[in-house]
Write a protein that holds these residues in place. Sequence first.
Motif, short mmCIF file in Angstrom:
data_model
loop_
_atom_site.label_atom_id
_atom_site.label_comp_id
_atom_site.label_asym_id
_atom_site.label_seq_id
_atom_site.Cartn_x
_atom_site.Cartn_y
_atom_site.Cartn_z
N TRP A 100 15.08 0.41 10.93
CA TRP A 100 14.50 0.97 12.15
C TRP A 100 12.99 0.77 12.17
O TRP A 100 12.42 0.36 13.18
CB TRP A 100 14.88 2.45 12.23
N ILE A 101 12.34 1.02 11.04
CA ILE A 101 10.89 0.86 10.94
C ILE A 101 10.50 -0.61 11.04
O ILE A 101 9.48 -0.95 11.65
CB ILE A 101 10.36 1.50 9.64
N VAL A 122 10.73 -0.63 2.41
CA VAL A 122 9.54 -0.12 3.09
C VAL A 122 9.53 1.41 3.18
O VAL A 122 8.47 2.03 3.14
CB VAL A 122 9.35 -0.78 4.48
N CYS A 123 10.69 2.03 3.25
CA CYS A 123 10.78 3.50 3.37
C CYS A 123 11.21 4.18 2.08
O CYS A 123 11.40 5.40 2.06
CB CYS A 123 11.76 3.87 4.49
N LYS A 124 11.35 3.44 1.02
CA LYS A 124 11.91 3.96 -0.24
C LYS A 124 11.16 5.20 -0.76
O LYS A 124 11.76 6.10 -1.32
CB LYS A 124 11.88 2.86 -1.30
N GLU A 140 0.81 -1.22 0.00
CA GLU A 140 0.00 0.00 0.00
C GLU A 140 0.85 1.27 0.00
O GLU A 140 0.35 2.34 -0.32
CB GLU A 140 -0.93 0.03 1.22
N ASN A 141 2.12 1.14 0.37
CA ASN A 141 2.96 2.32 0.52
C ASN A 141 4.04 2.46 -0.55
O ASN A 141 5.04 3.15 -0.33
CB ASN A 141 3.60 2.31 1.92
N MET A 142 3.79 1.83 -1.69
CA MET A 142 4.73 2.00 -2.80
C MET A 142 3.99 1.88 -4.12
O MET A 142 2.95 1.24 -4.19
CB MET A 142 5.89 1.00 -2.71
N HIS A 174 17.04 5.07 2.66
CA HIS A 174 15.84 4.26 2.90
C HIS A 174 16.16 2.92 3.56
O HIS A 174 15.34 2.39 4.30
CB HIS A 174 15.06 4.04 1.60
N ALA A 175 17.34 2.38 3.29
CA ALA A 175 17.71 1.08 3.85
C ALA A 175 17.89 1.18 5.37
O ALA A 175 17.40 0.34 6.13
CB ALA A 175 18.98 0.57 3.19
#
Length: 188
Positions: A89-90, A52-54, A12-14, A83-84
Motif C-alpha cells: 500500500w505504501i 519498507v514497513c517492517k 533511513e527507516n530501518m 508489514h508486507a
Amino acid sequence: MDREQMIRIVRENMPERRWKHTLGVMETSVILARLYGEDENRAETAAILHDVCKFWPVEKQAETVRESGTDTDVLDFDKELWHAHAGAWIAAKQFGVEDEEVLNAIRYHTSGREDMSKLEKIVCLADYIEPSRDFPGVDAIRKLAETSLEQALIAGFDSTISFLLAKGKRIYPLTVLTRNRLIRELEV
C-alpha cells in the motif's frame, strides 16, 4: 520516484542489519530475474520496497492494512505478515509504484499466494535465500533455486510451516494454499 530516492528513504527507516538484508534481497532478486528471464528492474524495485514497513509500530502496520482494504484477514494471523501488506500500500501511495505485479511481489513476499507470477516467486524466494540468511536448510534451498523457482519455494514454505508448527503457531491459510498450488504446478 527514482531508484536512488527510494533507496535513501528505505535505508533511513530501518536498522543497518535490515538494510543489509534488503541489499541481499535486491542482489538475489536481480540474479534470479536474470536466471529466469524476468525484468531485473522490476525485481529490484520490489526488493527495495519489500520491507519498507517492517519497523513501523504494529498498530501503524495494522492501520495501513485496514486502509488498503486488501487481504485484511492477515490481521488475524502473525504480526510478521502485516508489514508486507502495508508495504504494498505504501509502495503505491508514497513511492508511486503503479505496476500491480511489483505491488503483489511486495504484498505476498512473506506468505506467497496462489497463482504467483514469476516476479512474485522471485522476490519471495530472494527474501528466503539472500546471502545473510542463515537457518537450517537454507543452502539446500539456494541450490534448488538454481534450477527451479517452484521447488525452492516449496522447500522454503516447508521450512516456514515446520517452524510454525514446532512453535505451536497458527499458519496463515494462504501459505498452505500457495505451497499446494506450487506442487500442482510441478505435477503438470
